[in-house]
Design a protein around this motif. Structure first.
Motif, PDB file in Angstrom:
ATOM      1  N   THR A 157    -101.536 -11.095  36.152  1.00 13.73           N
ATOM      2  CA  THR A 157    -101.720 -11.749  37.447  1.00 13.73           C
ATOM      3  C   THR A 157    -103.180 -11.679  37.859  1.00 13.73           C
ATOM      4  OG1 THR A 157     -99.497 -10.993  38.060  1.00 13.73           O
ATOM      5  CG2 THR A 157    -100.880 -11.888  39.811  1.00 13.73           C
ATOM      6  N   TYR A 158    -103.718 -12.819  38.285  1.00  8.96           N
ATOM      7  CA  TYR A 158    -105.111 -12.912  38.716  1.00  8.96           C
ATOM      8  C   TYR A 158    -105.140 -13.183  40.222  1.00  8.96           C
ATOM      9  CZ  TYR A 158    -105.878 -13.448  33.700  1.00  8.96           C
ATOM     10  OH  TYR A 158    -105.894 -13.258  32.345  1.00  8.96           O
ATOM     11  N   TYR A 159    -106.040 -12.481  40.935  1.00  9.76           N
ATOM     12  CA  TYR A 159    -106.083 -12.555  42.392  1.00  9.76           C
ATOM     13  C   TYR A 159    -107.434 -13.042  42.902  1.00  9.76           C
ATOM     14  CZ  TYR A 159    -101.969  -9.470  42.236  1.00  9.76           C
ATOM     15  OH  TYR A 159    -100.739  -8.917  41.986  1.00  9.76           O
ATOM     16  N   ASP A 160    -107.400 -13.645  44.075  1.00  9.43           N
ATOM     17  CA  ASP A 160    -108.606 -13.858  44.868  1.00  9.43           C
ATOM     18  C   ASP A 160    -108.783 -12.576  45.683  1.00  9.43           C
ATOM     19  OD1 ASP A 160    -110.446 -14.343  46.895  1.00  9.43           O
ATOM     20  OD2 ASP A 160    -109.810 -16.408  47.191  1.00  9.43           O
ATOM     21  N   PRO A 161    -109.802 -11.757  45.404  1.00  8.13           N
ATOM     22  CA  PRO A 161    -109.912 -10.460  46.074  1.00  8.13           C
ATOM     23  C   PRO A 161    -110.144 -10.540  47.578  1.00  8.13           C
ATOM     24  CG  PRO A 161    -111.888 -10.932  44.821  1.00  8.13           C
ATOM     25  CD  PRO A 161    -110.893 -11.991  44.451  1.00  8.13           C
ATOM     26  N   GLN A 162    -110.679 -11.647  48.046  1.00  9.62           N
ATOM     27  CA  GLN A 162    -110.930 -11.774  49.482  1.00  9.62           C
ATOM     28  C   GLN A 162    -109.657 -12.029  50.269  1.00  9.62           C
ATOM     29  OE1 GLN A 162    -114.215 -14.767  49.288  1.00  9.62           O
ATOM     30  NE2 GLN A 162    -115.343 -13.260  50.507  1.00  9.62           N
ATOM     31  N   SER A 163    -108.815 -12.911  49.757  1.00 13.25           N
ATOM     32  CA  SER A 163    -107.601 -13.274  50.489  1.00 13.25           C
ATOM     33  C   SER A 163    -106.365 -12.534  49.993  1.00 13.25           C
ATOM     34  CB  SER A 163    -107.354 -14.779  50.376  1.00 13.25           C
ATOM     35  OG  SER A 163    -107.106 -15.152  49.020  1.00 13.25           O
ATOM     36  N   GLY A 164    -106.429 -12.010  48.768  1.00 14.72           N
ATOM     37  CA  GLY A 164    -105.268 -11.349  48.190  1.00 14.72           C
ATOM     38  C   GLY A 164    -104.257 -12.299  47.584  1.00 14.72           C
ATOM     39  N   THR A 165    -104.553 -13.594  47.585  1.00 14.94           N
ATOM     40  CA  THR A 165    -103.617 -14.580  47.038  1.00 14.94           C
ATOM     41  C   THR A 165    -103.726 -14.640  45.517  1.00 14.94           C
ATOM     42  OG1 THR A 165    -105.249 -16.336  47.322  1.00 14.94           O
ATOM     43  CG2 THR A 165    -103.673 -15.975  49.123  1.00 14.94           C
ATOM     44  N   ILE A 166    -102.637 -15.038  44.892  1.00 17.01           N
ATOM     45  CA  ILE A 166    -102.592 -15.160  43.440  1.00 17.01           C
ATOM     46  C   ILE A 166    -103.193 -16.499  43.029  1.00 17.01           C
ATOM     47  CG2 ILE A 166    -101.053 -15.353  41.451  1.00 17.01           C
ATOM     48  CD1 ILE A 166     -99.122 -13.515  43.010  1.00 17.01           C
ATOM     49  N   THR A 167    -104.113 -16.461  42.080  1.00 13.95           N
ATOM     50  CA  THR A 167    -104.741 -17.693  41.600  1.00 13.95           C
ATOM     51  C   THR A 167    -104.160 -18.164  40.274  1.00 13.95           C
ATOM     52  OG1 THR A 167    -106.500 -16.421  40.501  1.00 13.95           O
ATOM     53  CG2 THR A 167    -106.895 -17.119  42.780  1.00 13.95           C
ATOM     54  N   LYS A 168    -103.605 -17.240  39.492  1.00 16.15           N
ATOM     55  CA  LYS A 168    -103.052 -17.620  38.194  1.00 16.15           C
ATOM     56  C   LYS A 168    -102.143 -16.509  37.683  1.00 16.15           C
ATOM     57  CE  LYS A 168    -105.648 -17.520  34.499  1.00 16.15           C
ATOM     58  NZ  LYS A 168    -106.651 -17.844  33.434  1.00 16.15           N
ATOM     59  N   THR A 169    -101.093 -16.890  36.972  1.00 18.98           N
ATOM     60  CA  THR A 169    -100.245 -15.911  36.299  1.00 18.98           C
ATOM     61  C   THR A 169    -100.015 -16.346  34.859  1.00 18.98           C
ATOM     62  OG1 THR A 169     -98.219 -17.017  37.026  1.00 18.98           O
ATOM     63  CG2 THR A 169     -99.033 -15.188  38.402  1.00 18.98           C
ATOM     64  N   GLU A 170     -99.859 -15.375  33.988  1.00 22.06           N
ATOM     65  CA  GLU A 170     -99.569 -15.631  32.578  1.00 22.06           C
ATOM     66  C   GLU A 170     -98.474 -14.663  32.129  1.00 22.06           C
ATOM     67  OE1 GLU A 170    -104.095 -16.895  31.158  1.00 22.06           O
ATOM     68  OE2 GLU A 170    -103.394 -14.819  30.943  1.00 22.06           O
ATOM     69  N   GLU A 171     -97.621 -15.129  31.241  1.00 22.79           N
ATOM     70  CA  GLU A 171     -96.536 -14.291  30.732  1.00 22.79           C
ATOM     71  C   GLU A 171     -96.699 -14.141  29.222  1.00 22.79           C
ATOM     72  OE1 GLU A 171     -93.064 -11.991  31.491  1.00 22.79           O
ATOM     73  OE2 GLU A 171     -94.380 -13.063  32.875  1.00 22.79           O
ATOM     74  N   TYR A 172     -96.716 -12.875  28.744  1.00 24.68           N
ATOM     75  CA  TYR A 172     -96.912 -12.602  27.327  1.00 24.68           C
ATOM     76  C   TYR A 172     -95.724 -11.832  26.749  1.00 24.68           C
ATOM     77  CZ  TYR A 172    -101.864 -13.861  27.798  1.00 24.68           C
ATOM     78  OH  TYR A 172    -103.041 -14.537  28.020  1.00 24.68           O
ATOM     79  N   VAL A 173     -95.424 -12.112  25.484  1.00 21.78           N
ATOM     80  CA  VAL A 173     -94.487 -11.321  24.708  1.00 21.78           C
ATOM     81  C   VAL A 173     -95.166 -10.984  23.387  1.00 21.78           C
ATOM     82  CG1 VAL A 173     -92.279 -11.263  23.500  1.00 21.78           C
ATOM     83  CG2 VAL A 173     -92.414 -12.304  25.762  1.00 21.78           C
ATOM     84  N   ILE A 174     -95.512  -9.703  23.218  1.00 18.83           N
ATOM     85  CA  ILE A 174     -96.206  -9.231  22.014  1.00 18.83           C
ATOM     86  C   ILE A 174     -97.390 -10.149  21.675  1.00 18.83           C
ATOM     87  CG2 ILE A 174     -95.930  -8.386  19.658  1.00 18.83           C
ATOM     88  CD1 ILE A 174     -94.293  -6.900  21.654  1.00 18.83           C
ATOM     89  N   ASP A 175     -98.299 -10.263  22.623  1.00 18.83           N
ATOM     90  CA  ASP A 175     -99.553 -11.019  22.469  1.00 18.83           C
ATOM     91  C   ASP A 175     -99.378 -12.533  22.446  1.00 18.83           C
ATOM     92  OD1 ASP A 175    -101.768  -9.462  22.733  1.00 18.83           O
ATOM     93  OD2 ASP A 175    -102.103  -9.128  20.611  1.00 18.83           O
ATOM     94  N   GLN A 176     -98.162 -13.033  22.585  1.00 20.62           N
ATOM     95  CA  GLN A 176     -97.934 -14.474  22.568  1.00 20.62           C
ATOM     96  C   GLN A 176     -97.729 -14.976  23.990  1.00 20.62           C
ATOM     97  OE1 GLN A 176     -98.114 -16.437  19.732  1.00 20.62           O
ATOM     98  NE2 GLN A 176     -98.814 -14.534  18.793  1.00 20.62           N
ATOM     99  N   LEU A 177     -98.536 -15.964  24.385  1.00 20.99           N
ATOM    100  CA  LEU A 177     -98.385 -16.584  25.696  1.00 20.99           C
ATOM    101  C   LEU A 177     -97.183 -17.516  25.661  1.00 20.99           C
ATOM    102  CD1 LEU A 177     -99.638 -16.988  28.527  1.00 20.99           C
ATOM    103  CD2 LEU A 177    -100.961 -18.874  27.555  1.00 20.99           C
ATOM    104  N   ILE A 178     -96.241 -17.317  26.600  1.00 18.02           N
ATOM    105  CA  ILE A 178     -95.015 -18.105  26.584  1.00 18.02           C
ATOM    106  C   ILE A 178     -94.906 -18.940  27.849  1.00 18.02           C
ATOM    107  CG2 ILE A 178     -93.828 -16.370  25.206  1.00 18.02           C
ATOM    108  CD1 ILE A 178     -92.312 -15.583  27.774  1.00 18.02           C
TER     109      ILE A 178
END
Length: 234
Positions: A157-178
């Motif tokens: 999970t990636y955040y905007d540190p000023q607002s605390g909102t999420i800018t992007k999410t990624e889901e991995y299974v054993i190094d594979q982006l799904i």
């Protein structure tokens, strides 16, 4: 001078523990509270609590870090600070490798939350979910051999540190982006234990070891040059 029996016993026990700790260490240091830190045993393996400091070098920012070693490998939670004492990373380790949730900060707050899974060197096999390509809600359990010592596994999970909102999410299974349902992950992360970047930094700073606090106290008037507010962690 007369001494109460309970007090005398406590002192004797404390002395015994200290001598036992020293006896296990080939080299060690004592912190302000006379606790043993930075112990290296007679097999030259790092053991127990360690606090290290790396000065700025060739433009690379310096840092301090604190955590525990077990048989020469990082184990459990490690916290990293910049040379001004600000928390820049909280990492989890197992068998010397990242394992679990790791958080990274800049001077404004939380910027990234990573999820890792370490591989036991004695058992390089793992059970993972193999998701169906036509239906991300369905999966099969498979046993695979993991060659890497640690792999991306879970939600990043990636955040905007000023607002605390999420800018992007990624889901991995054993190094594979799904593929993942972005809206569902965002809704789940909105109820995170960290309510805001300020809250996350406050919680992290409460974990400063006494060695870091002592150094800050001695150098609080000293101005330290830093390039920017980045963590220095990729």
């Amino acid at each position: 001078m007369n001494m109460k029996p309970v007090t005398a016993i406590f002192i004797l026990i404390s002395m015994h523990i200290s001598q036992w700790s020293f006896g296990q260490c080939k080299t060690y240091k004592l912190n302000k509270k006379s606790d043993t830190i930075n112990c290296t045993d007679f097999q030259n393996l790092k053991q127990g609590k360690w606090v290290t400091r790396v000065e700025e070098n060739y433009g690379e920012p310096g840092y301090q870090e604190a955590g525990f070693y077990k048989d020469g490998k990082k184990e459990g939670e490690w916290t990293r600070f910049n040379l001004m004492g600000d928390v820049t990373a909280e990492e989890q380790y197992k068998w010397g490798y990242k394992d679990g949730i790791c958080r990274y900060y800049n001077l404004m707050g939380l910027i990234r939350e990573e999820s890792w899974r370490a591989t036991n060197p004695k058992n390089p096999y793992d059970t993972v979910r193999a998701y169906h390509l036509d239906n991300p809600d369905k999966y099969d359990l498979k046993i695979i051999k993991v060659d890497a010592s640690t792999v991306k596994h879970g939600t990043w999970t990636y955040y905007d540190p000023q607002s605390g909102t999420i800018t992007k999410t990624e889901e991995y299974v054993i190094d594979q982006l799904i593929p993942a349902k972005k809206a569902k992950m965002i809704a789940a992360k909105d109820s995170s234990v960290f309510k805001s970047p300020a809250d996350s930094l406050a919680a992290a700073n409460k974990k400063k070891p006494p060695e870091v606090l002592e150094w800050e106290k001695k150098h609080q008037k000293k101005k330290i040059k830093v390039r920017d507010g980045a963590t220095g962690v990729n």
